[in-house]
Every structure is written in structure tokens, then in C-alpha cells.
Write an enzyme that holds these catalytic residues in place. Structure first.
Site, PDB file in Angstrom:
ATOM      1  N   MET A  66      29.142  21.979  76.458  1.00 13.31           N
ATOM      2  CA  MET A  66      28.676  23.355  76.582  1.00 13.31           C
ATOM      3  C   MET A  66      28.600  24.099  75.249  1.00 13.31           C
ATOM      4  SD  MET A  66      27.961  23.563  79.739  1.00 13.31           S
ATOM      5  CE  MET A  66      27.756  25.303  80.068  1.00 13.31           C
ATOM      6  N   LYS A  67      29.199  23.546  74.202  1.00 11.31           N
ATOM      7  CA  LYS A  67      29.136  24.128  72.856  1.00 11.31           C
ATOM      8  C   LYS A  67      29.462  25.628  72.870  1.00 11.31           C
ATOM      9  CE  LYS A  67      25.695  20.746  71.301  1.00 11.31           C
ATOM     10  NZ  LYS A  67      25.371  20.154  72.628  1.00 11.31           N
ATOM     11  N   ASP A  70      31.792  32.222  71.227  1.00  9.49           N
ATOM     12  CA  ASP A  70      31.896  33.598  71.696  1.00  9.49           C
ATOM     13  C   ASP A  70      33.183  34.185  71.137  1.00  9.49           C
ATOM     14  OD1 ASP A  70      31.554  35.992  73.330  1.00  9.49           O
ATOM     15  OD2 ASP A  70      30.321  34.741  74.658  1.00  9.49           O
ATOM     16  N   GLU A  72      37.102  35.358  71.078  1.00  9.63           N
ATOM     17  CA  GLU A  72      38.240  34.506  71.402  1.00  9.63           C
ATOM     18  C   GLU A  72      38.626  34.549  72.880  1.00  9.63           C
ATOM     19  OE1 GLU A  72      41.498  34.330  68.284  1.00  9.63           O
ATOM     20  OE2 GLU A  72      40.362  36.068  67.585  1.00  9.63           O
ATOM     21  N   ASN A  73      38.704  35.723  73.458  1.00  9.69           N
ATOM     22  CA  ASN A  73      39.122  35.836  74.847  1.00  9.69           C
ATOM     23  C   ASN A  73      38.154  35.106  75.775  1.00  9.69           C
ATOM     24  OD1 ASN A  73      40.831  37.172  77.027  1.00  9.69           O
ATOM     25  ND2 ASN A  73      38.804  37.960  77.546  1.00  9.69           N
ATOM     26  N   GLN A 190      16.206  12.304  67.432  1.00 10.29           N
ATOM     27  CA  GLN A 190      17.411  12.339  66.617  1.00 10.29           C
ATOM     28  C   GLN A 190      17.075  11.936  65.179  1.00 10.29           C
ATOM     29  OE1 GLN A 190      20.118  13.556  67.677  1.00 10.29           O
ATOM     30  NE2 GLN A 190      19.870  13.523  69.888  1.00 10.29           N
ATOM     31  N   ARG A 211      19.168   8.652  76.664  1.00  7.73           N
ATOM     32  CA  ARG A 211      17.856   8.100  76.985  1.00  7.73           C
ATOM     33  C   ARG A 211      17.782   6.568  77.009  1.00  7.73           C
ATOM     34  NH1 ARG A 211      14.629  12.583  73.455  1.00  7.73           N
ATOM     35  NH2 ARG A 211      16.690  12.656  72.493  1.00  7.73           N
TER      36      ARG A 211
END
Length: 233
Positions: A66-67, A70, A72-73, A190, A211
Site C-alpha cells: 500500500m506504500k 501520511d 504519523e497518527n 521495469q 506478470r
């Protein structure tokens, strides 16, 4: 140490598919050949999160890509939610503040937080265009060192940088390498790729392949071929 893991635990097949039904069909086709799967944005937003929980309960390992990036919380709460799904790995962007927050949330759980250094689809010209003045290898090395300092479980990086990263982080951290292309596959989009054997020799602990497996006429055979290449290393 990660180097002692069997190929079944080191090969991660990317379920880069349009919806849950397609993903479940692929898991069924692969059967016992594959025990570790990656779920990224495409599938996560099309039923992939409940699927991740169901596959985890069925004994499969899930790498939730999910990378997160945001405050910290929000990162902490996101990591806590991933732990609730039972996933084995979760990615965050390798910014120090983000990695420290993720490490706090994951402490004491079975979740391995992975810091994404530089996307394997990016090269130096892409970084230049984005405004990074740092050479790509230096940026990867800096973020790897910061990941170790933050106390997260591993790194996501091109296998081309695996040896340099392993020298920085030592033997205990995972190095998960996307952009792997076995001898029978094409490079696709890639830009920084290597073979499974070369990636393991360089110090990678886990290999992500999508793939070359999910687009193969016989996905199970493709996965077995990749595991054989890994064993030969």
C-alpha cells in the site's frame, strides 16, 4: 536469518489483477505451488482487502503493498488495521517520520513493515524530473540506513541495489525485490531488473514476481520454474 528461508517462503506472486474473482481464480490455479501473495492498489481497491484477510486465515502469507505516506497518527492507524487483517508484510514510503510511526504501531506484532526506497520503475532521469538532486544509489543507501535506524523489518528496492543495501542493514532485515524477471520473461515496464538467481546472490531475501506468473499459459509451471532458478542460486 532470511537467507535460510525455503523458496516457497521467498517467492511472492503479485496478484496484479482487476478484481477479487480474478485473484481467487489465480490462487486456485496456483494451488500449493505458491504460499505468498502480494496485493497492491489495483486489487486492494477491488475487493482485495477482505481477500487478504481470507487468504491469511487459509494459511497463505500476504504482502500488502500500500506504500503508506501520511501524518504519523494516520500511518500508525493504517498499520494497526493491516495487523488486524493478518497480513505478513506492509509497505510504507521510506521517509524517516513515516517509518518510525509504522515501527511503533507494528511493535510486538507479526507484521514486517517494509520501507520503499525508490520505485523499481524509476531511474535517474525520473528522479531528476521529480526534483531530487541526489544520485539514485545515494538516495537508496540513505533511505536504507534510515530504515534500519527506524527499526522496521525490511526494505523494498531493486535487486540491483540489494548488495549495497545488505551491507548497510546487515543480515537480519528483509530485502524484498520487485522487478524480478526470470530467464523466460520480458522486462515489460521495469527499468532496473535482474534474474531470480542474481537477486538472491546479491542479498535479496524475497522476490516479487507478477506478470511472468499470472500471464503465463501455465502459471503453476511458471512459478515452479522460478523456484527452480532460485534453488539453483
Amino acid at each position: 536469518m532470511t537467507a535460510k528461508l525455503p523458496a516457497d517462503d521467498r517467492l511472492i506472486v503479485g496478484l496484479d489483477l482487476p478484481d477479487r474473482a480474478a485473484a481467487e481464480a489465480m490462487v486456485e490455479r496456483l494451488g500449493d505451488t505458491v504460499s505468498f501473495y502480494k496485493i497492491g492498489f489495483q486489487l486492494a481497491l477491488a475487493g482485495g482487502l477482505p481477500l487478504a484477510q481470507d487468504l491469511s486465515r487459509a494459511g497463505k502469507k500476504i504482502f500488502l503493498d500500500m506504500k503508506l505516506l501520511d501524518i504519523e497518527n494516520t500511518v500508525e492507524k493504517g498499520v494497526e488495521s493491516a495487523i488486524g487483517l493478518g497480513v505478513a508484510m506492509l509497505t510504507v514510503h521510506a521517509y524517516p517520520q513515516v517509518m518510525r510511526a509504522a515501527a511503533r504501531a507494528a511493535q510486538g506484532s507479526g507484521l514486517t513493515v517494509l520501507g520503499v526506497t525508490v520505485l523499481t520503475s524509476m531511474n535517474q532521469s525520473d528522479l531528476d524530473e521529480a526534483g531530487y538532486a541526489t544520485p539514485l544509489p545515494d538516495l537508496v543507501a540513505r533511505r536504507a540506513a534510515q530504515a534500519a535506524e527506524a527499526g522496521i523489518g525490511g526494505i523494498v528496492a531493486s535487486a540491483a541495489e540489494a548488495a549495497a543495501i545488505r551491507a548497510i542493514v546487515g543480515p537480519g532485515m528483509a530485502i524484498v525485490t520487485p522487478g524480478i524477471r526470470p530467464s523466460f520473461a520480458q522486462a515489460d515496464d521495469q527499468k532496473r531488473i535482474v534474474t531470480p538467481a542474481d537477486a538472491l546472490k546479491a542479498g535479496a531475501s524475497h522476490l516479487v514476481v507478477a506478470r511472468p506468473v499470472i500471464r503465463a499459459a501455465d502459471p503453476a509451471h511458471a512459478a515452479e520454474t522460478i523456484k527452480a532458478e532460485m534453488a539453483a542460486a
